[in-house]
Design a protein around this motif. Structure first.
Motif, PDB file in Angstrom:
ATOM      1  N   UNK A 128      -6.521 -11.051  -3.094  1.00 25.30           N
ATOM      2  CA  UNK A 128      -7.156  -8.904  -2.860  1.00 25.30           C
ATOM      3  C   UNK A 128      -5.595  -8.364  -2.477  1.00 25.30           C
ATOM      4  N   UNK A 129      -5.443  -7.625  -2.000  1.00 23.08           N
ATOM      5  CA  UNK A 129      -4.258  -6.788  -1.955  1.00 23.08           C
ATOM      6  C   UNK A 129      -4.304  -7.380  -0.117  1.00 23.08           C
ATOM      7  N   UNK A 130      -5.314  -7.263   0.128  1.00 20.18           N
ATOM      8  CA  UNK A 130      -5.108  -7.601   2.078  1.00 20.18           C
ATOM      9  C   UNK A 130      -3.743  -9.054   2.171  1.00 20.18           C
ATOM     10  N   UNK A 131      -3.985  -9.521   0.988  1.00 20.21           N
ATOM     11  CA  UNK A 131      -3.506 -10.882   1.398  1.00 20.21           C
ATOM     12  C   UNK A 131      -1.900 -10.941   0.958  1.00 20.21           C
ATOM     13  N   UNK A 144      -6.775  -0.332 -14.643  1.00 13.92           N
ATOM     14  CA  UNK A 144      -5.197  -1.327 -13.964  1.00 13.92           C
ATOM     15  C   UNK A 144      -5.748  -1.382 -12.963  1.00 13.92           C
ATOM     16  N   UNK A 145      -6.216  -0.645 -11.941  1.00 12.08           N
ATOM     17  CA  UNK A 145      -6.194  -1.114 -10.399  1.00 12.08           C
ATOM     18  C   UNK A 145      -7.513  -1.597  -9.711  1.00 12.08           C
ATOM     19  N   UNK A 146      -8.397  -1.725 -11.148  1.00 10.83           N
ATOM     20  CA  UNK A 146      -9.595  -2.702 -11.135  1.00 10.83           C
ATOM     21  C   UNK A 146      -9.186  -4.191 -11.072  1.00 10.83           C
ATOM     22  N   UNK A 165      -7.712  -6.498  -7.272  1.00  9.94           N
ATOM     23  CA  UNK A 165      -9.130  -6.165  -6.046  1.00  9.94           C
ATOM     24  C   UNK A 165      -8.562  -5.137  -5.025  1.00  9.94           C
ATOM     25  N   UNK A 166      -8.208  -4.065  -4.628  1.00 17.70           N
ATOM     26  CA  UNK A 166      -7.326  -3.075  -3.453  1.00 17.70           C
ATOM     27  C   UNK A 166      -5.937  -2.738  -3.800  1.00 17.70           C
ATOM     28  N   UNK A 167      -5.579  -3.321  -5.284  1.00 17.83           N
ATOM     29  CA  UNK A 167      -4.268  -2.604  -4.725  1.00 17.83           C
ATOM     30  C   UNK A 167      -4.351  -0.816  -5.537  1.00 17.83           C
ATOM     31  N   UNK A 168      -4.814  -0.171  -4.941  1.00 21.33           N
ATOM     32  CA  UNK A 168      -4.859   1.357  -4.922  1.00 21.33           C
ATOM     33  C   UNK A 168      -4.253   1.798  -3.510  1.00 21.33           C
ATOM     34  N   UNK A 186      -9.135   8.723  -8.004  1.00 25.06           N
ATOM     35  CA  UNK A 186      -9.193   7.145  -9.043  1.00 25.06           C
ATOM     36  C   UNK A 186      -9.269   6.687  -7.787  1.00 25.06           C
ATOM     37  N   UNK A 187      -7.843   6.828  -7.075  1.00 26.06           N
ATOM     38  CA  UNK A 187      -7.412   5.431  -6.181  1.00 26.06           C
ATOM     39  C   UNK A 187      -8.938   5.109  -4.994  1.00 26.06           C
ATOM     40  N   UNK A 188      -9.484   6.286  -4.987  1.00 22.90           N
ATOM     41  CA  UNK A 188     -10.236   5.974  -3.870  1.00 22.90           C
ATOM     42  C   UNK A 188     -11.488   5.034  -4.103  1.00 22.90           C
ATOM     43  N   UNK A 189     -11.868   5.451  -5.666  1.00 21.15           N
ATOM     44  CA  UNK A 189     -12.986   5.299  -6.362  1.00 21.15           C
ATOM     45  C   UNK A 189     -12.685   3.540  -6.268  1.00 21.15           C
ATOM     46  N   UNK A 190     -11.305   3.429  -7.001  1.00 15.15           N
ATOM     47  CA  UNK A 190     -11.291   1.555  -7.148  1.00 15.15           C
ATOM     48  C   UNK A 190     -11.174   1.476  -6.036  1.00 15.15           C
TER      49      UNK A 190
END
Length: 237
Positions: free
Chosen positions: A45-48, A111-113, A116-119, A164-168
């Motif tokens: 995930x993006x947090x990491x 792509x964003x999905x 995880x969280x990359x948006x 799109x960023x918020x949705x993903x």
């Protein structure tokens, strides 16, 4: 003593105190840094995504990394640029501009999905990467081909991209919470319907009456609905 030259060489390497041969390291490049960063996001995930996590993937030090990138924001720009470079962008067609916009943003969503969280990296980055700018150039060209005024097209592109960023990001957060056994408060649709139906009728008449509509939508139905709603407003404008 072994007489065969290959055997003698092997025996020499086995002698006590002999320094083991060091494997040759692959040179560190920006592309390898991007690969490592995306692997961290895909698996954790993006947090990491931190400098330490990336250097751990690469088996190098932060100082080596900083010889190629400026900081974490620079890495955000690079990874969004990589994802952008993989998008298939059409030649603008005035007769099919809506379909083309929907397809481009569906690609961005997918792509964003994958990561995880990359948006969040896209939300936090002012695009300067040429691959990212290539996508915004294509979207702007499609909107202009559809007869949208330049100022409206520019702001519409920003609004569509933010959605799109918020949705993903929301989807990624929900998946993460559903995977966590300590997050029991994440409700299924049936549980939501039950809770809405149990609300006091005098205080929540519309929520009770339209609980089905409020909780409806499967797959990407809401995503498609929102993008089409935004595009409808452009044609009216």
């Amino acid at each position: 003593m072994a007489h065969d030259p290959k055997a003698r060489r092997a025996a020499r390497h086995l002698q006590p105190g002999a320094a083991p041969a060091q494997p040759r390291r692959e040179p560190l490049t920006v592309e390898r840094i991007i690969d490592a960063a995306l692997h961290v996001v895909a698996t954790q995930g993006y947090d990491a995504l931190t400098i330490r996590a990336i250097t751990g993937e690469l088996g190098t030090s932060p100082s080596s990394l900083y010889a190629h990138v400026v900081n974490k924001a620079d890495i955000d720009d690079l990874i969004i640029g990589r994802l952008s470079s993989e998008l298939v962008l059409p030649e603008p067609d005035p007769a099919r501009w809506r379909e083309q916009i929907l397809r481009v943003y569906a690609q961005i969503r997918d792509q964003y999905l994958r990561y995880p969280g990359i948006s969040r990296a896209a939300l936090a980055t002012v695009p300067t990467n040429r691959d990212t700018l290539r996508v915004s150039e294509a979207i702007l060209a499609i909107l202009l081909a559809g007869g949208i005024e330049p100022q409206t097209a520019a702001w519409a592109m920003d609004a569509l991209s933010l959605y799109v960023a918020a949705y993903t990001l929301e989807i990624s957060l929900l998946h993460g919470r559903n995977a966590d056994p300590g997050q029991e408060w994440v409700l299924s649709r049936d549980e939501l319907l039950h809770r809405f139906g149990s609300l006091p009728a005098d205080q929540f008449p519309h929520t009770r009456r339209h609980a089905g509509e409020l909780t409806s939508g499967s797959g990407y139905e809401r995503f498609d609905f929102t993008l089409n709603l935004m595009l409808d407003s452009l044609t009216r404008a």
